[in-house]
Write an enzyme that holds these catalytic residues in place. Structure first.
Site, short mmCIF file in Angstrom:
data_model
loop_
_atom_site.label_atom_id
_atom_site.label_comp_id
_atom_site.label_asym_id
_atom_site.label_seq_id
_atom_site.Cartn_x
_atom_site.Cartn_y
_atom_site.Cartn_z
N ARG A 1 7.18 9.97 -12.40
CA ARG A 1 7.26 9.03 -11.29
C ARG A 1 8.10 7.84 -11.73
O ARG A 1 8.13 7.50 -12.91
CB ARG A 1 5.86 8.58 -10.88
CG ARG A 1 5.86 7.71 -9.64
CD ARG A 1 4.43 7.47 -9.16
NE ARG A 1 4.34 6.29 -8.33
CZ ARG A 1 4.59 6.29 -7.03
NH1 ARG A 1 4.95 7.38 -6.43
NH2 ARG A 1 4.49 5.18 -6.34
N HIS A 2 8.76 7.19 -10.77
CA HIS A 2 9.55 6.00 -11.11
C HIS A 2 8.66 4.94 -11.74
O HIS A 2 7.43 4.96 -11.57
CB HIS A 2 10.24 5.46 -9.86
CG HIS A 2 9.27 5.10 -8.78
ND1 HIS A 2 8.48 3.98 -8.84
CD2 HIS A 2 8.91 5.73 -7.64
CE1 HIS A 2 7.70 3.92 -7.77
NE2 HIS A 2 7.94 4.99 -7.03
N GLY A 3 9.27 3.99 -12.41
CA GLY A 3 8.51 2.91 -13.04
C GLY A 3 8.03 1.88 -12.02
O GLY A 3 8.27 2.02 -10.82
#
Ligand SMILES: *[C@@H]1O[C@H](CO)[C@@H](O)[C@H](O)[C@H]1NC(C)=O
Length: 323
Positions: A88-90
């Site tokens: 998942r994106h940060g």
């Protein structure tokens, strides 16, 4: 609490924002442990996809680059040959839509009538007054973008993976790494940060070049794969644009559990209940998680909710995803 391989990775609970690094093979599972972090909220286990890496894996607080290895995984008897990770994106800012709702809530608090009980603000008990006086630091331009902490999340994740699988992540293999991302800016930026972290691992002390000039090439955008839900005709017609299918989500938002929480929050904030709705409650709850993840602070928005309330947005998300 589930424990298992891949505790260092977060399960991509929402499909909305995935970034895939095609590398080796590992199952991501979500686990939450007691956190020793003083700013972590009692509500943290209910932040879902907005949970900080540090709260999933408290070992990251003292050493964010050290990998955590499941003793049952890779006991020296097998050799990893490939890793596929769904990442998942940060950490990111709230979306413009969330920020608009938060502003609406903030204005509502600032407009409270004299019965708002400002006198008790000094005692610290009037959460509504504390929140009304607190400047809203979110601005429209932030619109869901990756924050600096989010870049760091990705760089450190890359370093942990490289330490955990040193033979796979050897210098010579860097050119074989393939990153696939959705077109969302926060996902593309997360991929770039991941590659930069890895590049610095191979070239300590040097400034990373543009990802286009790296051996592995830049993250490749593939929305058909990474945002499959936007491209799946069956899902769009039968679910997403189907009022009948979405009935349970709506029913939940207007149901008795939500009414209870609206009543409670209206009393806590001393605002008319008719000015509140499920969406505003959700954004207030998320602000508790955003303030923690982005600023590392314990937000006064967290004081609006207790653990029972925290389970409500979680259930709403489940009813949405259970479709
Ligand atoms: C809409 O959802 C309902 C309930 O899930 C389902 O029975 C119906 O077939 C769906 N309609 C379409 C057009 O797919």
């Amino acid at each position: 609490m589930p424990r298992g391989p891949g505790r260092f990775l977060r399960a991509p609970v929402a499909p909305a924002a995935a970034l895939a690094a095609a590398l080796l093979s590992s199952l991501a599972r979500c686990s939450l442990l007691e956190s020793g972090d003083p700013v972590a909220s009692a509500l943290s286990p209910y932040f879902g996809t907005k949970t900080r890496y540090e709260d999933v894996n408290p070992g990251l607080l003292p050493n964010p680059e050290a990998p955590w290895r499941d003793p049952e995984l890779l006991e020296g008897t097998c050799t990893p040959v490939q890793l596929v990770a769904v990442i998942r994106h940060g950490t990111r800012y709230p979306t413009a839509k969330q920020i608009r709702k938060l502003r609406q809530l903030h204005e509502l608090l600032q407009a409270r009538g004299p019965w708002g009980g400002r006198a008790s603000a000094t005692s610290g008990r009037d959460v509504g007054a504390v929140l009304a006086d607190r400047p809203l630091w979110y601005a429209d331009w932030m619109d869901g973008q990756l924050v600096e902490k989010g870049r760091q999340d990705m760089r450190q994740l890359a370093l942990r993976l490289a330490s955990l699988f040193p033979t796979l992540f050897c210098r010579e293999n860097f050119g074989r790494l393939r990153l696939v991302t959705s077109s969302k800016h926060r996902c593309v930026d997360s991929g770039v940060a991941f590659l930069q972290g890895l590049w610095q691992h191979y070239n300590p002390g040097l400034t990373p070049p543009d990802v286009a000039d790296m051996e592995c090439g830049p993250p490749r955008i593939n929305d058909k794969l990474m945002r499959f839900f936007d491209n799946c005709k069956k899902f769009l017609t039968e679910v997403e644009r189907n009022a009948t299918a979405l009935y349970h989500v709506e029913a939940f938002k207007t149901g008795p559990e939500m009414q209870d929480i609206l009543k409670k929050v209206a009393a806590t904030l001393q605002v008319p209940i008719n000015d509140l709705n499920a969406d505003l409650i959700q954004v207030a709850f998320f602000t508790c998680s955003f303030d923690l993840a982005i600023k590392g602070i314990k937000s006064p928005w967290c004081d609006v909710f207790d653990i029972d309330d925290a389970k409500i947005p979680e259930r709403e998300r489940q009813s949405r995803q259970g479709l």
